[in-house]
Design an enzyme around this catalytic site. Structure first.
Site, PDB file in Angstrom:
ATOM      1  N   ILE A  11       0.580  -1.186  -0.115  1.00  0.00           N
ATOM      2  CA  ILE A  11       0.355  -0.232   0.126  1.00  0.00           C
ATOM      3  C   ILE A  11       0.513   0.752   0.283  1.00  0.00           C
ATOM      4  O   ILE A  11       0.662   2.453  -0.771  1.00  0.00           O
ATOM      5  CB  ILE A  11      -1.056  -0.325   1.413  1.00  0.00           C
ATOM      6  N   ASN A  24      -3.227   1.399  15.491  1.00  0.00           N
ATOM      7  CA  ASN A  24      -3.688   0.213  17.153  1.00  0.00           C
ATOM      8  C   ASN A  24      -4.300   2.158  17.673  1.00  0.00           C
ATOM      9  O   ASN A  24      -4.407   2.797  17.409  1.00  0.00           O
ATOM     10  CB  ASN A  24      -2.574  -0.069  17.349  1.00  0.00           C
ATOM     11  N   GLY A  32       3.116  -5.176  10.730  1.00  0.00           N
ATOM     12  CA  GLY A  32       2.205  -5.238   9.993  1.00  0.00           C
ATOM     13  C   GLY A  32       1.998  -4.064   8.977  1.00  0.00           C
ATOM     14  O   GLY A  32       3.312  -3.422   8.524  1.00  0.00           O
ATOM     15  N   VAL A  33       0.626  -3.658   8.373  1.00  0.00           N
ATOM     16  CA  VAL A  33       0.914  -2.191   7.401  1.00  0.00           C
ATOM     17  C   VAL A  33       1.164  -1.218   8.101  1.00  0.00           C
ATOM     18  O   VAL A  33       1.867  -0.136   7.754  1.00  0.00           O
ATOM     19  CB  VAL A  33      -0.557  -3.035   6.370  1.00  0.00           C
ATOM     20  N   ASP A  34       0.540  -1.063   8.938  1.00  0.00           N
ATOM     21  CA  ASP A  34       1.070   0.049  10.072  1.00  0.00           C
ATOM     22  C   ASP A  34       2.806   0.419   9.936  1.00  0.00           C
ATOM     23  O   ASP A  34       2.936   1.359  10.261  1.00  0.00           O
ATOM     24  CB  ASP A  34       0.453  -0.030  11.695  1.00  0.00           C
ATOM     25  N   GLY A 121      -5.253  -9.123  10.344  1.00  0.00           N
ATOM     26  CA  GLY A 121      -3.628  -9.570   9.839  1.00  0.00           C
ATOM     27  C   GLY A 121      -3.404  -9.850  11.856  1.00  0.00           C
ATOM     28  O   GLY A 121      -4.097 -10.569  11.997  1.00  0.00           O
ATOM     29  N   VAL A 122      -3.111  -9.128  12.345  1.00  0.00           N
ATOM     30  CA  VAL A 122      -2.551  -9.510  14.250  1.00  0.00           C
ATOM     31  C   VAL A 122      -3.869  -9.562  14.498  1.00  0.00           C
ATOM     32  O   VAL A 122      -4.148 -10.099  16.008  1.00  0.00           O
ATOM     33  CB  VAL A 122      -1.940  -7.957  14.606  1.00  0.00           C
TER      34      VAL A 122
HETATM   35  N1  APR Z   1       0.707  -2.917   2.048  1.00  0.00           N
HETATM   36  C1  APR Z   1      -1.017  -3.909   1.905  1.00  0.00           C
HETATM   37  N2  APR Z   1      -1.018  -4.295   2.806  1.00  0.00           N
HETATM   38  C2  APR Z   1      -0.467  -4.679   3.968  1.00  0.00           C
HETATM   39  C3  APR Z   1       1.035  -4.567   4.148  1.00  0.00           C
HETATM   40  C4  APR Z   1       1.586  -3.828   3.143  1.00  0.00           C
HETATM   41  N3  APR Z   1       2.907  -3.273   3.598  1.00  0.00           N
HETATM   42  N4  APR Z   1       1.528  -5.298   5.207  1.00  0.00           N
HETATM   43  C5  APR Z   1       0.570  -6.047   5.742  1.00  0.00           C
HETATM   44  N5  APR Z   1      -0.870  -5.856   4.973  1.00  0.00           N
HETATM   45  C6  APR Z   1      -1.639  -6.422   5.337  1.00  0.00           C
HETATM   46  C7  APR Z   1      -1.553  -7.960   6.057  1.00  0.00           C
HETATM   47  O1  APR Z   1      -0.487  -9.043   4.907  1.00  0.00           O
HETATM   48  C8  APR Z   1      -3.235  -8.174   5.914  1.00  0.00           C
HETATM   49  O2  APR Z   1      -3.909  -8.324   5.274  1.00  0.00           O
HETATM   50  O3  APR Z   1      -2.683  -5.342   5.843  1.00  0.00           O
HETATM   51  C9  APR Z   1      -4.044  -6.303   6.794  1.00  0.00           C
HETATM   52  C10 APR Z   1      -3.901  -6.070   8.122  1.00  0.00           C
HETATM   53  O4  APR Z   1      -2.543  -6.725   8.830  1.00  0.00           O
HETATM   54  P1  APR Z   1      -1.922  -5.557   9.935  1.00  0.00           P
HETATM   55  O5  APR Z   1      -1.685  -4.592   9.566  1.00  0.00           O
HETATM   56  O6  APR Z   1      -1.684  -6.959  10.979  1.00  0.00           O
HETATM   57  O7  APR Z   1      -3.408  -4.736  10.491  1.00  0.00           O
HETATM   58  P2  APR Z   1      -4.830  -5.224  11.881  1.00  0.00           P
HETATM   59  O8  APR Z   1      -4.939  -7.115  11.704  1.00  0.00           O
HETATM   60  O9  APR Z   1      -5.762  -4.915  11.711  1.00  0.00           O
HETATM   61  O10 APR Z   1      -4.049  -4.877  13.231  1.00  0.00           O
HETATM   62  C11 APR Z   1      -3.688  -4.243  13.809  1.00  0.00           C
HETATM   63  O11 APR Z   1      -1.172  -4.734  14.316  1.00  0.00           O
HETATM   64  O12 APR Z   1       1.089  -3.829  13.365  1.00  0.00           O
HETATM   65  C12 APR Z   1      -0.241  -3.607  14.180  1.00  0.00           C
HETATM   66  O13 APR Z   1      -0.210  -1.240  14.815  1.00  0.00           O
HETATM   67  C13 APR Z   1      -0.888  -2.595  14.506  1.00  0.00           C
HETATM   68  O14 APR Z   1      -1.423  -2.980  16.584  1.00  0.00           O
HETATM   69  C14 APR Z   1      -2.620  -2.911  14.971  1.00  0.00           C
HETATM   70  C15 APR Z   1      -2.417  -4.436  14.775  1.00  0.00           C
END
Ligand code: APR
Length: 169
Positions: A11, A24, A32-34, A121-122
């Protein structure tokens, strides 16, 4: 009517007015994406997030995009629900993430927005259900956003997103 595109990739490489990150509540960044978004936007993003946070699950808040390349001007931080089995209002909170992100995009006059698969994800939200909620909410939300790109990071997520778009016509 919003045009919804399903794409696969990172993204932080999207060429849209605003990208949404799955944050978060602290808005200070995470994994993860964050984590990817904060790495790409630079350290000012965590400072800006800390200044406006916390953000409740289901809500969305915007900051500038800092070091992300144009045309990306804004980052919309959406906090998804932590999956606890489905009986704790998780679906409504996830729908709210998409609805509020579009409302914030309208406030920013953003016409193109990229979303990750928030909470899958997480936070453990089942990706098939999450995809249906994302597409249904985007289609049912009145917005001036013209183009939404749903960015899958893996093939399974892309499959669920495509199925959700096909199912809603
Ligand atoms: N681009 C697009 N999508 C991505 C990327 C990226 N660079 N990296 C990861 N993803 C996808 C993951 O594969 C998943 O499908 O983003 C989706 C959401 O996963 P997470 O990032 O783990 O987010 P979430 O499940 O909402 O958990 C949020 O995780 O990273 C921490 O700070 C964040 O505490 C918060 C929690």
């Amino acid at each position: 009517m919003v045009v919804i595109e399903i794409v696969m990739g990172d993204i932080t490489r999207e060429n849209v007015d605003a990208i949404v990150t799955a944050a978060n509540e602290s808005l200070l960044g995470g994994g993860g994406v964050d984590g990817a978004v904060h790495r790409a936007a630079g350290s000012r993003l965590a400072q800006a997030g800390g200044a406006i946070g916390p953000c409740k699950p289901g809500d969305a808040m915007a900051t500038p995009a800092f070091d992300l390349d144009p045309p990306v001007r804004h980052i919309i931080h959406a906090v998804g629900p932590i999956w606890e089995g489905g009986g704790h209002g998780e679906a409504d909170v996830l729908a709210s993430c998409y609805r509020r992100s579009l409302q914030v995009a309208d406030e920013l006059c953003a016409r193109s927005v990229a979303f990750p698969a928030i909470a899958t994800g997480v936070y453990g939200f089942p990706p098939d259900q999450a995809a249906r909620i994302a597409v249904a909410t985007i289609r049912s939300t009145s917005t001036n956003v013209q183009r939404v790109r749903l960015v899958a990071f893996d093939g399974d997520t892309r499959k669920h997103l495509q199925a959700a778009v096909t199912a809603t016509g």
